[in-house]
Design a protein around this motif. Structure first.
Motif, PDB file in Angstrom:
ATOM      1  N   LEU B  70       0.782  -1.135  -0.047  1.00 58.60           N
ATOM      2  CA  LEU B  70      -0.026  -0.062  -0.175  1.00 58.60           C
ATOM      3  C   LEU B  70       0.818   1.132  -0.147  1.00 58.60           C
ATOM      4  CD1 LEU B  70      -3.126   1.077   0.564  1.00 58.60           C
ATOM      5  CD2 LEU B  70      -2.389   1.711   2.771  1.00 58.60           C
ATOM      6  N   PHE B 109      -6.771   9.113   1.856  1.00 59.26           N
ATOM      7  CA  PHE B 109      -6.168   7.906   2.671  1.00 59.26           C
ATOM      8  C   PHE B 109      -7.208   7.668   3.902  1.00 59.26           C
ATOM      9  CE2 PHE B 109      -1.871   8.625   1.144  1.00 59.26           C
ATOM     10  CZ  PHE B 109      -1.420   7.442   1.212  1.00 59.26           C
ATOM     11  N   PHE B 111      -7.138   5.387   7.359  1.00 60.14           N
ATOM     12  CA  PHE B 111      -5.987   4.251   8.040  1.00 60.14           C
ATOM     13  C   PHE B 111      -6.772   3.887   9.236  1.00 60.14           C
ATOM     14  CE2 PHE B 111      -3.541   8.278   7.042  1.00 60.14           C
ATOM     15  CZ  PHE B 111      -2.797   7.681   6.092  1.00 60.14           C
ATOM     16  N   HIS B 115      -5.566   8.593  12.383  1.00 56.63           N
ATOM     17  CA  HIS B 115      -4.594   9.369  12.093  1.00 56.63           C
ATOM     18  C   HIS B 115      -5.183  10.781  11.690  1.00 56.63           C
ATOM     19  CE1 HIS B 115      -0.979   6.996  12.497  1.00 56.63           C
ATOM     20  NE2 HIS B 115      -1.117   6.240  11.468  1.00 56.63           N
ATOM     21  N   ARG B 175     -12.095  13.748   5.596  1.00 54.70           N
ATOM     22  CA  ARG B 175     -10.810  14.148   5.025  1.00 54.70           C
ATOM     23  C   ARG B 175     -10.328  13.611   3.655  1.00 54.70           C
ATOM     24  NH1 ARG B 175      -5.821  13.687   8.909  1.00 54.70           N
ATOM     25  NH2 ARG B 175      -5.903  11.283   7.968  1.00 54.70           N
ATOM     26  N   ASP B 187      -6.372   1.478   4.574  1.00 55.92           N
ATOM     27  CA  ASP B 187      -5.504   0.342   5.254  1.00 55.92           C
ATOM     28  C   ASP B 187      -6.325  -0.184   6.503  1.00 55.92           C
ATOM     29  OD1 ASP B 187      -3.581  -1.072   6.238  1.00 55.92           O
ATOM     30  OD2 ASP B 187      -2.433   0.609   7.024  1.00 55.92           O
TER      31      ASP B 187
END
Lengths: 860, 247
Positions: B70, B109, B111, B115, B175, B187
């Protein structure tokens, strides 16, 4: 850019509390800087305002002897040129005074006033109006110190020489009064009309003659001064003007301010170290945020800018706080400096100084933050996915890093040059700082290496664990040693220099050294004085003759011509003084009080010329040989073989320099600049000085009183009193210096806390793991204790070593004095610094030890 | 399992000039790390391509190299060998900062551990990607819109610490989609959430993905979650052991 600003603002909202250390580091240094420079500005402003009152007149003439007829003529010419000029004359001299009603006697500084002095400024007395009545004969005004020393009251008679004058009041304030000046002898003001009645200005007594002139407003005092100065100088009369006095006083104060400014600059630079360590810690905790930003597409430069803007903003906040504190301190400075300043200082914040402080603080914060911040550019966005594998660390030859380092070094040099009195001293100062930091850094690295190599593996576990913390990953050794060591280095240096300089002010008062000196003994009084001493049971030494004389010519050139020529190349404002050719004027103007003897004393050492007196003379004929003290010979520019012609009370005595001596002035002996061999001066008018000793201060006081009653012109000095007066002055000066050093210590403490904090999170984890494994709080604290004792010892020992070197250099080459080490006091400093380190260290560790393991593990 | 569409290009020789150039393509990707002085191969010779709008799940046991893959696909790291082409740009030819700018343009992204930036409010976190592109004005409006979309209107001023895990992940989703990325990397997006909350988050992600036509790369070891992808690549010991598209 807008993103950078927005992000920086949002981030710092949350980090303000964490970054308090950064703010504090900058604030303390800037406070010192602003306090000093703003105070210097107010001081100079006050001098400008009070300059006329300081001199008390437009022009002042002064001479170490009665004005010569030619000097009087010149003075008449000045008065003739500027019609309506008012003249007031003063005679100043030292004498013994006592109050017949009480016991004791005191050396006083007498000023006999004739005319309207001071023309500017006011002298306040209690009861008021005393100064205006001074012209009426028969009374005196005195310093309050004299009233208490002699146990006198206003209205008492004061015996001054043969005269008995009524104490009419005390002087409470006068312009230009440096309070410590009266410490060596309280002042007595009298009318010049009573001067003859005292009978004190007899042969051999030292007096200073002055004339004060009030020039009509239409005339330019400076123009008059320039026109008449050469002729007056040739007659050994100096001429002062308000504007020149103001200029030179301001120059002196400015230079003093700049030296203090350098001390403040050290606090600022220490603050810079604090910024660097605070940023270092901060960034470690921001790695995840940085990685997320990188993930979201922020470039390395953007992230760097976000944090640089934050550091700068916090630096600005710290600077603003520092400016506020600095101005507050400035308001307190006049109290600390009380008695040392010639002018009354009004508190006026100097805005240029405040602006400069703000700018310097901001710049230092940014420059010192930059280096640790550069590492954010290398934070891998991969951190968001998992803990990083071993990385290569930051690239060694990162050009940006080298550039940032160079920028930092250049900033330090630039600040030092701006603050220092001269460019050379600024560069030297910066180099010194660089050298000290380098040495401390090297010591820290060497310690880490040495510990790893020669680890004390037999020590108990707790000590091993603590000491091992000094070299394990994420250790704080370098940072703490730098911060703490630098602060300690500075304090030790100040302390050592101070100790060495003050030691010379200490009169050698060993058990068999004389502590009572009697001078101005006239030849016919010798026997009487000796009898008085014997009666009191005091030892009597052979009196030493003193012959007053002046230099008439030097190496064939007339002293008057030298002096007149010396006044011509007055420098233009702002221009540097050209190196003086020929002798220093004071050496020609002064009255020499020389002696004659056939041997050196124990405080003298031959430098050149061989035996004293020269064995061949007088058989060899020629002018009388003289021995000259080596410093004076340098000032005069004479060597063995040069001719000097003396005016000894109107008689011309030629001489040739035959011998140079080094004199230990600290030894209390009758020491002389110029010594003649026995013979040529024996017929000259002379007075005598003699020494004696009494252990009991009351005996000394009684003898002083007896002598002054019988021989009013003989001055007796009690060395113990002189020493006390000196000590008082010295402690005042020392207090002012220590006050400045305090700023550096405060910054040092802030930086120390910051440095300890750098490794705090690492320690927190370790401590929690140890606790989980069964370590008690006490054991954790003892591990910390071992670590901080080692750190404190290393930092303070290295600092002491460096400070000894620096102080030795300063004392030996800058102050040209002897260097000695006060071992006991120094060990105390070392211990104090170790204690401080341990205290701060344990205070930080206490929290670690207190927290339950689970709480910390969860927070991870 | 949904079969891969016919336009899949997985042959390495696919030309970059092809009008059907895939959104994401990797060729012979190999990655090694130094660990304790020894070289450790974590990815071996991975090759596949993903068309625009595609949805791929990368599955495998922990330590199989999923996260590393990734990271390489998103340009967070450089491969030891092989190359990644994202929307026609070869990541290997780009500098660290150029890759960052590409991410700001094209990549979102999500996570496992959210994050979110702890010092920013929910709204500010959502605004970051657009602000990074210099679109401050648009950022506010878009943040409002997305806060409403993920059901957090009125919570915009809260800091991450004041939000529950599910709420934090919804902010992270907002976001991720705020700048309408071409590719979204996720992820283990539900790894730190309970089943019900995880389902909500996945539902939201699918909806946003459909609306925007985003290419989705999902790393997970949750078979149920993987089953929603149109194609599954299974990794073991750093190598592809199964590719549903090839099957």
């Amino acid at each position: 850019m807008p993103f950078v600003l927005a992000m920086a603002w949002r981030e710092s909202r949350a980090s303000l509390r964490r970054m308090a250390l950064l703010v504090a580091s900058i604030a303390v240094g800037v406070a010192a800087l602003v306090a000093i420079s703003s105070f210097t500005d107010s001081l100079q402003e006050s001098v400008r305002e009070q300059a006329r009152a300081l001199l008390g007149a437009d022009l002042a003439l002064g001479s170490a002897s009665r004005f010569s007829p030619r000097a009087e003529e010149e003075l008449k010419k000045v008065v003739g040129e500027a019609r309506g000029t008012d003249v007031s004359r003063l005679v100043r001299f030292g004498a013994m005074a006592y109050v017949p009603r009480t016991t004791g006697a005191r050396l006083v500084q007498v000023t006999a006033v004739e005319g309207g002095y001071p023309f500017y400024g006011r002298i306040e007395t209690r009861p008021p109006g005393g100064w205006e009545r001074l012209g009426e004969a028969g009374g005196v005004l005195v310093d309050p110190a004299l009233v208490s020393a002699l146990d006198a009251n206003v209205g008492d008679a004061l015996a001054l020489g043969e005269a008995r004058l009524a104490i009419r009041g005390v002087v409470t304030s006068m312009p230009g009064d440096v309070a410590v000046r009266s410490a060596l002898g309280p002042r007595v003001f009298m009318s010049a009309r009573d001067l003859d009645a005292t009978g004190l200005l007899t042969f051999g007594s030292r007096a200073r003659y002055e004339a004060y002139l009030k020039i009509p407003a239409a005339e330019d005092p400076l123009r008059l001064a320039l026109r008449h100065r050469p002729a007056l100088a040739a007659e050994r009369v100096s001429l002062r003007t308000v504007s020149e006095d103001e200029e030179s006083l301001n120059e002196t104060l400015g230079r003093l301010g700049r030296y203090l400014g350098l001390v403040a600059l050290i606090a600022v630079l220490l603050g810079g170290l604090g910024v660097a360590s605070a940023v270092h810690v901060f960034i470690k905790r921001k790695i995840e945020t940085v990685a997320v930003l990188r993930c979201l597409g922020a470039t390395g430069g953007t992230v760097l800018a976000v944090y640089l803007v934050q550091a700068a903003a916090l630096g600005l906040l710290g600077s603003a706080l520092g400016v506020a504190i600095g101005l507050g301190v400035q308001a307190a400075l006049p109290m600390v400096m009380a008695g040392l300043l010639p002018v009354e200082v009004r508190f006026a914040p100097s805005w240029p100084a405040a602006a400069a402080g703000l700018g310097v603080g901001l710049w230092v914060a940014a420059a010192f933050a930059l280096l640790p911040l550069l590492s954010v550019r290398h934070v891998s966005p991969l951190v968001v996915l998992r803990r990083p594998y071993e990385t290569d660390g930051p690239k060694r030859r990162d050009p940006v890093r080298i550039l940032a380092g160079a920028l930092l070094a250049a900033s330090v040099v630039m600040l030092a040059v701006l603050e220092a009195p001269s460019r050379a001293s600024g560069v030297g100062f910066a180099l010194g700082i660089g050298g000290a930091l380098l040495a401390l850094w090297a010591a820290a690295v060497a310690l880490s290496l040495a510990l790893r190599r020669f680890f004390p593996s037999r020590w108990p576990y707790l000590w091993r664990q603590g000491v091992a913390n000094l070299y394990r990953p994420a250790n704080q050794t370098v940072m703490v040693v730098l911060a703490l060591g630098f602060g300690a280095f500075l304090l030790d240096t100040l302390f050592l220099v101070q100790h060495n300089l003050l030691r010379d002010l200490r009169v050698d008062a060993g058990a068999d050294r004389p502590n009572l000196v009697l001078f101005d003994i006239q030849p016919d009084q010798r026997a009487g004085v000796e009898a008085e001493l014997r009666k009191a049971g005091l030892p009597v030494r052979e009196p030493v003759p003193i012959v007053p004389m002046r230099i008439l010519s030097l190496k064939g050139q007339s002293a008057g011509a030298f002096l007149a020529a010396g006044t011509v190349p007055r420098r233009a404002p702002g221009e540097r003084r050209t190196p003086r050719a020929g002798p220093n004027p004071w050496t020609l103007r002064r009255e020499y009080r020389s002696t004659y003897r056939g041997a050196l004393t124990s405080s003298e050492k031959t430098i050149a010329g061989g035996e004293w007196p020269p064995p061949g003379w007088p058989a060899s004929g020629g002018p009388a040989p003289v021995s000259i003290e080596k410093e004076l010979a340098t000032e005069l520019g004479v060597h063995v073989g040069d001719d000097v012609v003396w005016d000894v009370q109107g008689r011309i005595v030629p001489s040739r320099v035959a011998h140079l001596r080094e004199v230990s002035w600290a030894r209390f002996e009758p020491n002389f600049f110029v010594v003649f061999p026995p013979g040529p001066l024996e017929g000259a008018p002379q007075s005598f000085v003699t020494l004696s000793r009494a252990d009991d201060p009351q005996v000394r006081a009684r003898v002083q009183r007896r002598i002054v009653e019988s021989f009013p012109n003989v001055t007796t000095i009690d060395l113990a009193q002189v020493q006390q007066a000196l000590d008082r002055i010295v402690s005042k000066v020392a207090l002012a210096i220590r006050f400045m050093a305090l700023f550096s210590l405060a910054t040092g403490a802030v930086v120390l806390v910051g440095a300890v904090a750098t490794s705090r999170y690492q320690r927190l984890r370790e401590a929690v793991l140890l606790k989980t494994l069964g370590a008690t709080r006490g054991q954790i604290l003892r591990i910390a204790l071992a670590e901080y004792v080692a750190l404190g010892l290393l930092a303070s020992a290295t600092a002491l070593l460096l400070a000894t070197g620096a102080a030795w250099g300063l004392v030996r080459y800058f102050f040209e004095s002897r260097f000695s080490l006060p071992a006991a006091q120094l060990s105390a400093t070392v211990l104090a610094i170790v204690a401080l380190t341990v205290l701060v260290g344990l205070w930080t560790s206490a929290e670690v030890a207190r927290k339950p393991p689970l709480e910390v593990l969860r927070a991870e | 399992m949904i079969p891969g569409p016919a336009t899949t290009f997985d042959a390495p020789e696919a030309s970059v000039l092809n009008v059907n150039e895939p959104m994401l393509r990797c060729e012979s990707l190999t990655q090694t790390y130094l660990s304790g002085g020894r070289e450790l191969t974590v990815l071996k010779n991975i090759t596949f391509a993903l068309e625009a709008g595609g949805f791929i799940a990368i599955v495998g046991p922990s330590g199989s190299g999923k996260s590393t893959l990734l990271g390489l696909l998103a340009g967070l790291d450089r491969p030891r060998a092989g190359r990644v082409v994202l929307d026609g740009r070869d990541l290997g030819t780009l500098s660290e900062d150029e890759r960052a700018r590409l991410r700001a343009e094209k990549v979102g992204f999500v996570f496992q551990s959210f994050h979110l930036i702890p010092t920013l409010t929910a709204r500010e976190n959502i605004q970051v990607p657009l602000e990074l592109r210099g679109e401050e004005a648009a950022a506010r409006a878009r943040a409002d819109e997305l806060l409403a979309r993920v059901g957090l209107e009125g919570r915009g001023h809260h800091y991450p610490a004041q939000l529950s895990g599910g709420e934090q992940q919804r902010v992270a989703l907002a976001r991720a989609f705020s700048h309408r990325p071409a590719v979204l990397f996720a992820d283990e997006p539900t790894g730190n959430l309970d089943a019900a909350t995880g389902a909500t988050v996945i539902g939201l992600m699918s909806e946003l993905n459909r609306e925007l036509g985003t290419t989705l790369v999902l790393v997970t070891h949750d078979p149920d979650l993987a089953a929603r992808a149109r194609r599954i690549i299974r990794l073991a010991d750093g190598a592809v052991v199964h590719d549903s598209a090839a099957a």
